[in-house]
Every structure is written in structure tokens, then in C-alpha cells.
Design a protein around this motif. Sequence first.
Motif, PDB file in Angstrom:
ATOM      1  N   LEU A  52      14.917  39.284 -35.016  1.00 11.41           N
ATOM      2  CA  LEU A  52      14.432  40.558 -34.473  1.00 11.41           C
ATOM      3  C   LEU A  52      13.410  41.148 -35.435  1.00 11.41           C
ATOM      4  O   LEU A  52      13.732  41.470 -36.576  1.00 11.41           O
ATOM      5  N   PRO A  53      12.137  41.314 -35.002  1.00 11.43           N
ATOM      6  CA  PRO A  53      11.091  41.746 -35.935  1.00 11.43           C
ATOM      7  C   PRO A  53      10.915  43.263 -36.008  1.00 11.43           C
ATOM      8  O   PRO A  53      10.739  43.939 -35.006  1.00 11.43           O
ATOM      9  N   LEU A  54      10.949  43.760 -37.235  1.00  4.56           N
ATOM     10  CA  LEU A  54      10.624  45.171 -37.516  1.00  4.56           C
ATOM     11  C   LEU A  54       9.651  45.206 -38.686  1.00  4.56           C
ATOM     12  O   LEU A  54       9.741  46.062 -39.551  1.00  4.56           O
ATOM     13  N   TRP A  55       8.727  44.287 -38.696  1.00 10.32           N
ATOM     14  CA  TRP A  55       7.878  44.141 -39.887  1.00 10.32           C
ATOM     15  C   TRP A  55       6.477  44.696 -39.671  1.00 10.32           C
ATOM     16  O   TRP A  55       6.237  45.857 -39.954  1.00 10.32           O
ATOM     17  N   VAL A  56       5.531  43.883 -39.192  1.00 12.52           N
ATOM     18  CA  VAL A  56       4.126  44.269 -39.182  1.00 12.52           C
ATOM     19  C   VAL A  56       3.908  45.610 -38.468  1.00 12.52           C
ATOM     20  O   VAL A  56       4.625  45.957 -37.531  1.00 12.52           O
ATOM     21  N   ALA A  57       2.901  46.359 -38.910  1.00 12.44           N
ATOM     22  CA  ALA A  57       2.718  47.736 -38.453  1.00 12.44           C
ATOM     23  C   ALA A  57       1.935  47.829 -37.146  1.00 12.44           C
ATOM     24  O   ALA A  57       0.820  48.335 -37.095  1.00 12.44           O
ATOM     25  N   ASP A  58       2.528  47.291 -36.078  1.00 13.77           N
ATOM     26  CA  ASP A  58       2.084  47.687 -34.749  1.00 13.77           C
ATOM     27  C   ASP A  58       3.302  48.177 -33.971  1.00 13.77           C
ATOM     28  O   ASP A  58       4.435  48.060 -34.436  1.00 13.77           O
ATOM     29  N   ALA A 110      21.764  39.114 -41.025  1.00 14.55           N
ATOM     30  CA  ALA A 110      21.458  40.206 -40.093  1.00 14.55           C
ATOM     31  C   ALA A 110      20.450  39.785 -39.029  1.00 14.55           C
ATOM     32  O   ALA A 110      20.272  40.478 -38.029  1.00 14.55           O
ATOM     33  N   ARG A 111      19.769  38.658 -39.259  1.00 13.61           N
ATOM     34  CA  ARG A 111      18.766  38.134 -38.326  1.00 13.61           C
ATOM     35  C   ARG A 111      17.669  39.163 -38.034  1.00 13.61           C
ATOM     36  O   ARG A 111      17.275  39.390 -36.908  1.00 13.61           O
ATOM     37  N   LEU A 112      17.164  39.766 -39.116  1.00  9.82           N
ATOM     38  CA  LEU A 112      16.089  40.751 -39.025  1.00  9.82           C
ATOM     39  C   LEU A 112      14.878  40.282 -39.825  1.00  9.82           C
ATOM     40  O   LEU A 112      15.021  39.698 -40.893  1.00  9.82           O
ATOM     41  N   TRP A 113      13.716  40.597 -39.305  1.00 14.41           N
ATOM     42  CA  TRP A 113      12.472  40.303 -40.011  1.00 14.41           C
ATOM     43  C   TRP A 113      11.845  41.634 -40.402  1.00 14.41           C
ATOM     44  O   TRP A 113      11.350  42.388 -39.563  1.00 14.41           O
ATOM     45  N   VAL A 114      11.927  41.953 -41.681  1.00 18.36           N
ATOM     46  CA  VAL A 114      11.332  43.176 -42.214  1.00 18.36           C
ATOM     47  C   VAL A 114      10.424  42.779 -43.375  1.00 18.36           C
ATOM     48  O   VAL A 114      10.319  41.599 -43.720  1.00 18.36           O
TER      49      VAL A 114
END
Length: 394
Positions: A32-38, A348-352
Motif C-alpha cells: 500500500l503506497p503512501l510515499w511519493v507526493a501526489d 505492515a506492507r506499506l510503502w512510505v
Amino acid sequence: MKYDFDTVIDRRGTKSLKYDFAKERGRDENILPLWVADMDFRTVPEVSKRLAEAALHGIYGYSEAKEDYFEAIRRWYEHHFGWNPKASWLIKTPGVVFAIAAAVRAFTKPGEGVLIQQPVYYPFSEAITDNGRVLVNSPLKLKDGHYEVDFEDFEQKIVEQKVKLFLLCSPHNPVGRVWKEAELRRMGDICLTHGVKIVSDEIHGDFTYPGHHQIVFASLGESYAENSVICTAPSKTFNLAGLQVSNIFIPNPQLRRQFKKAVDAAGYSQLNLMGLVGCQAAYETGEEWLKQLKEYLQGNLNFVRSYLQTELPQIHLIEPEGTYLLWLDFRALGLTEAQRVDLIEKKARLWVDSGAMFGVDGEGFERINIACPRTTLKQALDQLRDAVNAQMGR
């Protein structure tokens, strides 16, 4: 609310850097991506309408802006920031990072020092070192959960390292500071005293939280304006990053000529048609959309703050004054960098964005993007909570 920010829009399969390139970047495809700023929100409807009209016209030749393009930008900055730029100051580039790299080449020579304030947006560092300049860091100080400028160190580094250029991040990404007038003036005065030019990246300027107000650096007065390059873009504000458009304002004609020469040397001339159309439409019609978006982001911030306090007290929020990017302090978990990456990405399967990307002063922190539907944000935090509890044997 007129505009819908709650609906989860499937972005996979759209060539989205955020969603479609996990495997290419060494991560699980289902992360689950919460990284790049868009943002995971559709842009202003009128922007989409005008882009569709331009597409249906069917001819995509060389294009350029007319007076109404600049006027849309000018009205926006006059209304929101009390700043009234002139058309002659404007140079359009395909992005703010492109402009920063051009400024580094325009205003410094190989081997000269360029100052930044880490932890800071990592392309700043790349623009300096990749162009053969010397990176000089005056780190921000974290005091009682609030980042401040170390003015003594700031000036000392400028003098000792013979710094020629300062890259100001305003509002600051990732720590979320919206600089106060006194802070901007003091940084500006130090730079004027020592002959240091300032490039102010103000791409997140439209995102401030109640009680904080963005000040365009050049609006502080003529001496500051004449020593600065102001980098703006509609990309963060209206979710238009893929259209590759930014508007760079340089009041000083000599600096403008130097900058333009660096842009020309890169072989760049006109913006793409869709960038021109989208930018103008956004500034002309996006007022109410942005107002409602900021209200929604405030709700997301409130949700994250409350969630961390009740479910993840080991992780501390650095209270943001601006941007939709949150800076989270994971140091209380007592994990190494490798252990924290394993916790976040594998468990956590997160992309930050790891704080270390923003410089050594960011180690132990993570940057997350809250410009998404609240259900997505809750899912991410739930996954993080479960992983942390499992790590601690709960």
C-alpha cells in the motif's frame, strides 16, 4: 461537500509511479503506497474538461502561453499571498526540480558550496552533487517536537564553506514548517550580507493549516526579491505533477538572464500543451475545490493524530504547519534502519519514504502522504498498528 474526496479510485494500470512500479523498485506488488507526493484525488473537474477538449482537437503541435496564462497565475498569487508578480519575471520549466538544478548550474561553479537544511527534500542534494557542487548542510534543530533554524550554524557554514547559493524549502518538506516572517527575513539578511543567492521552492505553498500563512519570499521587499528565484507550480496544489509544468519567477533581470541561459543550455524551450492548459484552468477555476480539499486534509491530519495517540503511542507526529506530508518519529521503537524497513515494508506492507532519504538528520523518521481517502489512511494505520504490536509481542 461538493467535491468527493472519499471515493477510492483505482490507480493501478494507469502508469502511476505511486502504484504501478513497486516491483521495479524492489517491493511487493500488493504493497500500500503512501510515499511519493501526489494525491489519490481527481483534480478540478474544469481542468479535466479543458484537457479533454484539447485532446479532442487532435493536433498537439508546439505550444506557448498567452497573456491570460500569466494573468491566471498572477491573480492567484495576489489573492492568496498578497504578491503581485510581473509577467517579465516568469520563466516556465517542466518542473521545480529541473529549475533547481538549472539554478545550481546558473549561479555556482563546480566545487562551490550550496547550502541546504536537512532533513530536506532529497532532490536538493542530488541537484548539488550531480552537478559537481559541494553540499553544505545546516541541519534544522528539533526542539520540543518543533523544527527551528540554527541561525548561528547557518551563518557559520556560509562563511566557512564560502557558500554561493541557498536552497530554501518553503513550506519545508518533509518537516512541515511554514516559515514565519522573522525567520525568512533573518535567513534572507544573512544571505544578503554574504552574497548568497536564494532559490525558494514554494511548491507546497497552497497547503497551510489554520493559524499558519505562507509568505512568498520575494514579497518581503525589493532587496529580498532581487536576490531570489521563486519556484512555483500547480502540480502539488491541483494534482497535476504528470503534466510537467512549473512557473519560476525571477525579479532580478541579471539573475533571470543567467537562469534562462542554463535552461537553454539544457535544450529546453516550450512547455507541453497539456501543461499549459491544465495550469491555467486550475488557477482560474480551482478555488472552491482547493478550499474543500484543505478541509478534508485537515480531517485526515486530525484522524492520524488521534489514531497515533490511542493506537500507536510509540510513534510521534511532528505537528505540521503545512503540506500534506507528515513527518513521523519512529525512534521510540528502538529499531535499526534495517529493522524499521522490515517492519514497515514486509510486516505492515506499506510503502512510505524513509527519513534517511532526506539526510542523516532524518534517520529514525518516516514521511507519509495523507492526500488519500480516509479509508485508505485507516487501512494503512491499521496495518502499521498490527505490525508494531506483533513486533512488540502483543
